[in-house]
Design an enzyme around this catalytic site. Sequence first.
Site, PDB file in Angstrom:
ATOM      1  N   CYS A   8     -38.197  42.977  10.759  1.00 40.71           N
ATOM      2  CA  CYS A   8     -38.738  44.259  10.248  1.00 40.71           C
ATOM      3  C   CYS A   8     -38.657  44.076   9.043  1.00 40.71           C
ATOM      4  CB  CYS A   8     -37.794  45.079  10.676  1.00 40.71           C
ATOM      5  SG  CYS A   8     -36.321  45.125  10.709  1.00 40.71           S
ATOM      6  N   ARG A  14     -34.820  48.679  12.588  1.00 37.48           N
ATOM      7  CA  ARG A  14     -35.878  49.002  13.609  1.00 37.48           C
ATOM      8  C   ARG A  14     -35.179  47.672  14.279  1.00 37.48           C
ATOM      9  NH1 ARG A  14     -41.071  49.020  11.321  1.00 37.48           N
ATOM     10  NH2 ARG A  14     -39.858  48.121   9.117  1.00 37.48           N
ATOM     11  N   ASP A 122     -41.284  53.063  10.988  1.00 33.03           N
ATOM     12  CA  ASP A 122     -40.220  52.819   9.855  1.00 33.03           C
ATOM     13  C   ASP A 122     -39.136  54.125  10.033  1.00 33.03           C
ATOM     14  OD1 ASP A 122     -38.095  51.849   8.070  1.00 33.03           O
ATOM     15  OD2 ASP A 122     -39.779  51.418   6.194  1.00 33.03           O
TER      16      ASP A 122
HETATM   17  P1  4NP Z   1     -36.587  48.242   8.978  1.00 33.75           P
HETATM   18  O1  4NP Z   1     -36.184  49.766   7.893  1.00 33.75           O
HETATM   19  O2  4NP Z   1     -37.522  47.303   8.239  1.00 33.75           O
HETATM   20  O3  4NP Z   1     -36.654  48.898  10.306  1.00 33.75           O
HETATM   21  O4  4NP Z   1     -35.045  48.022   8.236  1.00 33.75           O
HETATM   22  C1  4NP Z   1     -36.357  49.806   6.768  1.00 33.75           C
HETATM   23  C2  4NP Z   1     -34.712  49.584   6.266  1.00 33.75           C
HETATM   24  C3  4NP Z   1     -34.096  49.307   4.230  1.00 33.75           C
HETATM   25  C4  4NP Z   1     -35.630  49.874   3.965  1.00 33.75           C
HETATM   26  C5  4NP Z   1     -36.824  49.975   4.257  1.00 33.75           C
HETATM   27  C6  4NP Z   1     -37.191  49.957   5.546  1.00 33.75           C
HETATM   28  N1  4NP Z   1     -35.914  50.046   2.415  1.00 33.75           N
HETATM   29  O5  4NP Z   1     -36.763  50.139   1.748  1.00 33.75           O
HETATM   30  O6  4NP Z   1     -34.491  50.004   1.748  1.00 33.75           O
END
Ligand code: 4NP
Length: 154
Positions: A8, A14, A122
């Site tokens: 991800c 995720r 997300d």
């Molecule tokens: P992930 O979610 O891609 O599912 O781990 C996110 C975690 C952090 C961020 C964005 C999405 N961020 O912008 O820090």
Amino acid sequence: MTRILVVCLGNICRSPLAHGILESKLPSNHFYVDSAGTASYHSGNQPDSRSIAVAKKYGLDISHQSARQFTTMDFDLFDYIYTMDQSNYNNIISLAKSSYHIDKVKLFLEENDTVTNKNVPDPYYGGPDGFERVYKLIEETSTILSEKLMRKHL
Ligand code: 4NP
């Protein structure tokens, strides 16, 4: 050993869920599962506390996981690379140097014919409801995918 990488953006919301859930459904003597993020912001961090909490609610401990960034070496180390959304997919494909690498990369939800939107949303900026929905979607898809992988590789 068949190697599966789930990817991800941050590797804290995720993909740690997909990592833990898939690992729980596949025999560890035949399958190795890992996760990574396209971004490095959270490298070395534990999964988001909301992902840890929803996993725990369903009996899965993902608190030992540590975020890392995807590297081009992963194209050779893994047999299957599943991305949580189209943006992750595009980022990974842009790093690929051969059609052999490109062919390993797929949207995770392409394995689930019951859903039309192929992006795992997300949940980072939302509340716990988002994490619950994401858990269910990943759990359902992991059941389908793990059965397919076991049919093919065992
Ligand atoms: P992930 O979610 O891609 O599912 O781990 C996110 C975690 C952090 C961020 C964005 C999405 N961020 O912008 O820090």
